[in-house]
Design a protein around this motif. Structure first.
Motif, short mmCIF file in Angstrom:
data_model
loop_
_atom_site.label_atom_id
_atom_site.label_comp_id
_atom_site.label_asym_id
_atom_site.label_seq_id
_atom_site.Cartn_x
_atom_site.Cartn_y
_atom_site.Cartn_z
N PRO A 69 0.80 -1.22 0.00
CA PRO A 69 0.00 0.00 0.00
C PRO A 69 0.84 1.27 0.00
O PRO A 69 0.31 2.38 -0.11
CB PRO A 69 -0.83 -0.08 1.29
CG PRO A 69 -0.53 -1.37 1.92
CD PRO A 69 0.65 -1.99 1.24
N SER A 78 2.60 -6.25 1.39
CA SER A 78 1.35 -7.01 1.45
C SER A 78 1.42 -8.30 0.64
O SER A 78 0.51 -9.12 0.70
CB SER A 78 0.17 -6.15 0.98
OG SER A 78 0.38 -5.66 -0.32
N SER A 117 2.57 -5.29 6.00
CA SER A 117 1.49 -4.31 5.96
C SER A 117 0.28 -4.88 6.70
O SER A 117 0.09 -6.10 6.76
CB SER A 117 1.12 -4.02 4.51
OG SER A 117 -0.12 -3.34 4.43
N GLN A 119 -2.42 -4.76 5.45
CA GLN A 119 -3.23 -5.26 4.34
C GLN A 119 -2.72 -6.60 3.81
O GLN A 119 -3.24 -7.11 2.81
CB GLN A 119 -3.29 -4.23 3.22
CG GLN A 119 -3.98 -2.94 3.62
CD GLN A 119 -4.08 -1.93 2.50
OE1 GLN A 119 -4.23 -2.29 1.33
NE2 GLN A 119 -4.00 -0.64 2.83
#
Length: 554
Positions: A69, A78, A117, A119
């Motif tokens: 990200p 990620s 991350s 995410q």
């Protein structure tokens, strides 16, 4: 006067190519943009690999290009096994690898495995519940009875190292941004998953890994509070106490745990299944850094080499350099070091070392002469071969989360991350057809590659000549190094391998110096090390300002 002597035969290191290697760090975002989005990409790196090879380096180190990200410019991963679309594709990476091999360049990639991350699919699953398959893949802890964080640990990026998650109703640990949760390396499944990602890139042919924050992998299982910072120890880099309260703690329990040794052995065992691979670890451990480096590089079964922040300070004096090198020699018995003056996290060294206007080129040249003479591998950061100074970035243009957090006490890291300047007459210095993610500094244009290519006296020409000189002398690559007792205002040492003994004397002052030839050293010839004008006359060494000499001893 003793005359200069040249040498033309190059030294082949064989399988230990990393020992004494010169590594060129590429910051992909800022190297070359080929699709006009203002962000550098892998195709741009491939296009400019011949330029990198022309410098005479042995390897490139790529800062993160993985799916991310981009909250921390790619250091928040990620997906460890794919290329972020802003940089290209895996096919682009494979083509870059092929071109690097054709040019004789090794490729080292960043591995940011202390954290991911928020995410990353691992974390998304981990936060769902306390009993899912990945529930223990990150560092989760209950709040204290009053709702506060589990302990006093701090984040490098400011504030507590704990963030409350409303789904699990627990805190998770993050040494950096709240969007960068730390992995739980006490869980063997986490270690296995990380090593599988490493194997993915080994199978793709990469030659090594730069391990980001290598001493941050493990935490204290008991989550004990860190004690206050010891007043007479020195924390270097981002955690300086006067900028960030992180430096006010002695980080005994949130990093540098003994369990890391066994994991590094697992990492090395995997690498040893592939020929000629290497690792270089980033160790940020304040006053304990060298002790940590010794532990991580000893025995030949962990990391191949490490670097610390010792030479990334504003201090460019003989005493400081001597102290850093001697401390390493004393504390790290059988390990190997990688020295650098600049990287993507600190202000460019030309700006740190310059004392007065007009001496930028002289400082840039003497700095690489010193660096290339030290025992160890060396790392160069893109643009330093042009003598680029730190860029002034307006607050509204900042992208670095650390700089934004601590402005104006600390202006962040964007000043060393501005786009590479290729062609001075082209828009955006030939970096991009679009709007660059960071501004191209006006003052950098006159230092562009195409300008310096035409100037035999340029900083770029000096870098090429100095690195070529280093390759000619086995003593400079992996020979022994011993300091010479002499005038404290100069840096004097010998490098030796077999019968070849070289004496180096550097004057880092802004005025000339004359000193007697060190006792017990007889000069056979003064070698033509590029840019150095020192002479030996009647047993006396004569040096100009920011000057030096390299002599073969009889």
């Amino acid at each position: 006067m003793i005359k200069h002597q040249a040498q033309t035969q190059k030294y082949d290191r064989g399988q230990d190519w990393w020992r004494g290697a010169v590594i060129y760090q590429v910051y992909p975002r800022s190297f070359l943009d080929t699709d006009g989005d203002g962000i550098g990409d892998i195709k741009g790196i491939t296009e400019r690999l011949p330029y990198i090879a022309s410098l005479g380096v042995d390897a490139i180190w790529l800062s993160p290009f993985f799916t991310s990200p981009q909250a921390d410019m790619g250091y928040d991963v990620s997906d460890y096994c794919d290329v972020d679309p802003m940089f290209g594709t895996l096919a682009d990476f494979d083509r870059m690898m092929k071109e690097a091999k054709r040019l004789g360049l090794k490729v080292i990639i960043d591995q940011v495995i202390s954290h991911t991350s928020d995410q990353h699919p691992w974390f998304e699953e981990s936060r769902k519940s306390r009993d899912n398959p990945k529930a223990d893949w990150y560092i989760w802890a209950a709040a204290k009875p009053d709702g506060t964080a589990p302990n006093n640990w701090l984040s490098v990026f400011g504030g507590p190292a704990w963030e409350w998650d409303g789904v699990r109703k627990q805190y998770y640990m993050h040494n950096f941004l709240t969007s960068q949760p730390d992995l739980n390396f006490h869980n063997k499944e986490v270690q296995n998953a990380v090593l599988q990602a490493v194997k993915f890139w080994l199978d793709r042919g990469v030659d090594g890994f730069r391990l980001d924050t290598v001493n941050y992998y493990f935490h204290d299982k008991e989550l004990r509070d860190n004690p206050p910072h010891v007043p007479d120890s020195e924390d270097a880099g981002l955690d300086a106490p006067d900028v960030n309260p992180y430096g006010m703690q002695s980080h005994l329990f949130d990093k540098t745990q003994p369990e890391n040794i066994e994991f590094l052995k697992r990492f090395r065992a995997l690498l040893d299944q592939y020929p000629d691979r290497t690792t270089v670890g980033e160790v940020g451990d304040g006053a304990r850094s060298l002790k940590t480096v010794a532990a991580y590089t000893s025995g030949g079964d962990k990391l191949h080499m490490c670097y610390t922040f010792d030479l990334l300070s504003p201090d460019f004096t003989p005493s400081h350099i001597r102290h850093c090198v001697q401390s390493f020699q004393k504390q790290v018995a059988d390990g190997w070091v990688c020295w650098a003056f600049s990287n993507h996290d600190v202000p460019r060294h030309v700006s740190r070392f310059v004392e007065e206007s007009g001496e930028r080129e002289a400082v840039a040249k003497i700095a690489i002469s010193v660096l290339a003479s030290l025992r160890g591998s060396i790392c160069l950061y893109q643009g330093e071969e042009l003598g680029l100074p730190e860029a002034e970035i307006a607050f509204e243009d900042l992208r670095d989360p650390y700089g934004i957090r601590f402005w104006p006490a600390f202006k962040g890291r964007d000043g060393c991350r501005t786009p590479m300047v290729w062609e001075h007459r082209k828009a955006k210095a030939g970096f991009s057809a679009g709007k660059p993610w960071l501004p191209v500094p006006e003052e950098h244009l006159s230092m562009a590659v195409d300008v310096q290519e035409k100037d035999e006296e340029s900083v770029l020409a000096h870098y090429r000549a100095t690195l070529a000189f280093r390759k000619l002398h086995p003593a400079l690559i992996d020979g022994e190094m011993q300091f010479v007792a002499t005038n404290e205002d100069v840096l004097a040492f010998t490098r030796s391998k077999g019968e070849d003994r070289l004496l180096f004397v550097f004057n880092l002052r802004r005025g000339p110096q004359e000193l007697a030839l060190p006792s017990g050293h007889a000069v056979q010839a003064v070698l033509a090390m590029p840019g150095l004008g020192g002479t030996v006359v009647d047993g006396e060494i004569r040096l100009g300002p920011l000057d030096g000499i390299c002599a073969r001893l009889s």
